[in-house]
Design a protein around this motif. Structure first.
Motif, short mmCIF file in Angstrom:
data_model
loop_
_atom_site.label_atom_id
_atom_site.label_comp_id
_atom_site.label_asym_id
_atom_site.label_seq_id
_atom_site.Cartn_x
_atom_site.Cartn_y
_atom_site.Cartn_z
N LYS A 20 50.64 45.03 30.56
CA LYS A 20 51.58 44.39 29.64
C LYS A 20 52.51 45.43 29.03
CE LYS A 20 51.77 41.43 25.55
NZ LYS A 20 50.98 40.73 24.51
N THR A 21 51.94 46.58 28.64
CA THR A 21 52.76 47.65 28.07
C THR A 21 53.77 48.17 29.09
OG1 THR A 21 50.94 48.33 26.63
CG2 THR A 21 52.69 49.93 27.00
N GLU A 22 53.33 48.35 30.33
CA GLU A 22 54.23 48.83 31.38
C GLU A 22 55.35 47.83 31.64
OE1 GLU A 22 51.73 49.67 34.68
OE2 GLU A 22 50.86 51.48 33.80
N ALA A 23 55.00 46.54 31.62
CA ALA A 23 56.01 45.50 31.83
C ALA A 23 57.05 45.54 30.70
CB ALA A 23 55.36 44.13 31.89
N GLU A 24 56.58 45.73 29.47
CA GLU A 24 57.49 45.82 28.33
C GLU A 24 58.38 47.06 28.43
OE1 GLU A 24 54.82 45.74 25.07
OE2 GLU A 24 54.66 43.55 25.01
N MET A 25 57.79 48.16 28.89
CA MET A 25 58.57 49.39 29.05
C MET A 25 59.62 49.23 30.14
SD MET A 25 57.62 51.43 26.72
CE MET A 25 58.38 52.95 27.26
N HIS A 89 59.29 68.63 15.37
CA HIS A 89 57.96 68.90 15.94
C HIS A 89 56.86 68.37 15.03
CE1 HIS A 89 59.52 72.42 18.64
NE2 HIS A 89 59.83 71.24 19.11
N ALA A 90 57.02 68.58 13.72
CA ALA A 90 56.02 68.12 12.76
C ALA A 90 55.89 66.59 12.78
CB ALA A 90 56.38 68.61 11.36
N GLN A 91 57.02 65.91 12.86
CA GLN A 91 57.00 64.45 12.89
C GLN A 91 56.34 63.93 14.17
OE1 GLN A 91 57.62 63.95 9.56
NE2 GLN A 91 58.67 62.08 10.21
N LEU A 92 56.64 64.57 15.28
CA LEU A 92 56.03 64.17 16.55
C LEU A 92 54.53 64.40 16.54
CD1 LEU A 92 58.73 65.51 19.04
CD2 LEU A 92 58.31 63.12 18.42
N GLU A 93 54.11 65.52 15.99
CA GLU A 93 52.68 65.82 15.91
C GLU A 93 51.96 64.78 15.06
OE1 GLU A 93 50.71 68.09 17.33
OE2 GLU A 93 52.37 68.84 18.54
N ALA A 94 52.66 64.25 14.06
CA ALA A 94 52.06 63.25 13.17
C ALA A 94 52.22 61.83 13.69
CB ALA A 94 52.68 63.37 11.78
N GLY A 95 52.88 61.70 14.85
CA GLY A 95 53.08 60.37 15.41
C GLY A 95 54.10 59.54 14.64
N LYS A 96 55.08 60.22 14.01
CA LYS A 96 56.08 59.54 13.19
C LYS A 96 57.47 59.67 13.80
CE LYS A 96 53.60 60.46 8.86
NZ LYS A 96 53.70 61.10 7.52
N GLY A 97 58.33 58.75 13.41
CA GLY A 97 59.71 58.81 13.86
C GLY A 97 60.57 59.66 12.94
N PRO A 120 58.11 56.19 17.53
CA PRO A 120 56.90 56.11 18.35
C PRO A 120 56.65 54.68 18.83
CG PRO A 120 56.30 56.14 16.04
CD PRO A 120 57.80 56.29 16.09
N VAL A 121 55.98 54.56 19.95
CA VAL A 121 55.58 53.26 20.49
C VAL A 121 54.06 53.23 20.57
CG1 VAL A 121 55.70 51.69 22.46
CG2 VAL A 121 57.70 53.05 21.82
N TYR A 122 53.45 52.19 19.98
CA TYR A 122 51.99 52.06 19.99
C TYR A 122 51.60 50.84 20.83
CZ TYR A 122 51.80 55.50 16.23
OH TYR A 122 51.90 56.66 15.51
N ASP A 123 50.48 50.97 21.53
CA ASP A 123 50.00 49.85 22.34
C ASP A 123 49.21 48.88 21.45
OD1 ASP A 123 47.47 50.95 21.93
OD2 ASP A 123 47.39 51.90 23.90
N THR A 124 48.63 47.85 22.09
CA THR A 124 47.91 46.82 21.32
C THR A 124 46.64 47.35 20.67
OG1 THR A 124 46.81 46.14 23.37
CG2 THR A 124 48.81 44.93 22.73
N GLU A 125 46.18 48.50 21.12
CA GLU A 125 45.01 49.13 20.52
C GLU A 125 45.41 50.13 19.42
OE1 GLU A 125 41.62 48.65 21.26
OE2 GLU A 125 42.44 46.88 22.28
N HIS A 126 46.71 50.11 19.10
CA HIS A 126 47.26 51.01 18.08
C HIS A 126 47.14 52.48 18.48
CE1 HIS A 126 47.68 47.51 15.51
NE2 HIS A 126 46.40 47.24 15.66
N GLN A 127 47.18 52.71 19.79
CA GLN A 127 47.18 54.08 20.31
C GLN A 127 48.61 54.46 20.68
OE1 GLN A 127 44.40 56.14 20.54
NE2 GLN A 127 43.41 54.48 19.39
#
Length: 221
Positions: A20-25, A89-97, A120-127
């Motif tokens: 589903k994630t790949e289809a959305e991408m 770099h700091a924002q990316l490491e923290a998973g933030k935009g 950032p893009v998170y999947d349905t498992e919030h990963q």
């Protein structure tokens, strides 16, 4: 037996989520391909997975040039602000935009300004699964802003210099027109006039220095 079924269910659920994630991408990539701005999609590790035609036009790099690399390893250079880069770099490491303005370099080593927004893009498992970045070339906007600043400071400095030169010349004219000016040398009055002339000259020189340093500054906007 129960454990096996649980594992199979987990694998099936996760596979469905990934599909589903790949289809959305893929849908997102299709839309992004029609955007004139540069669009970059990376994995959670920050390595490029896809770029649109806008990125190719903007940077000069083809997908095969940059895929598997971190964008900054090719796009950033000597005049890319290190404080801004560290923030990214700091924002990316923290998973933030984030949203920043930065100098990038094309494949031909030409500098250009971008306004970059990354989310950032998170999947349905919030990963965390991906990052999506959109970069707009704002070089022309920066040039227009610099031109406006130069025009403004030029008008201000021109008026100031004209006023100071006028006062400076008035001091000279007044002394030349005074019949007893030679006799007054050494007097308090003459000393005052000469001091005013000195102040006027210093002010004129100050305007010149101000213009010089402003021109130096404006070149690095």
């Amino acid at each position: 037996m129960h454990l096996t079924h649980s594992l199979e269910d987990l694998v099936e659920t996760r596979t469905h989520q990934l599909a589903k994630t790949e289809a959305e991408m893929r849908k997102l990539s299709h839309v992004a391909s029609r955007i004139s701005d540069a669009v970059i999609i990376t994995g959670a590790n920050g390595q490029v997975e896809w770029v649109n035609d806008g990125f190719i036009r903007q940077s000069g790099y083809q997908l095969q040039d940059i895929i598997g690399n971190r964008p900054g390893s090719l796009l950033q250079g000597p005049k890319s602000d290190p404080t801004t880069v560290a923030f990214m770099h700091a924002q990316l490491e923290a998973g933030k935009g984030f949203r920043v303005q930065l100098i990038n370099y094309t494949k031909q080593n030409r500098q250009y300004w971008i306004q970059l927004e990354v989310q950032p893009v998170y999947d349905t498992e919030h990963q965390l699964s991906n990052y999506i970045g959109v970069a707009r070339d704002i070089t022309r906007d920066k040039q227009e802003l610099r031109d406006q600043r130069l025009e403004t400071i030029g008008n201000v400095a021109s008026g100031l210099a004209h006023d100071l030169y006028g006062k400076h010349n008035s001091c000279h004219a007044y002394i030349r027109a005074t019949p007893t000016s030679r006799e007054m040398v050494g007097s308090k009055f003459a000393t005052s006039i000469l001091q005013r002339m000195g102040i006027a000259s210093a002010s004129v020189n100050l305007v010149g220095k101000f213009l010089y340093y402003y021109m130096y500054f404006i070149c690095f906007i």
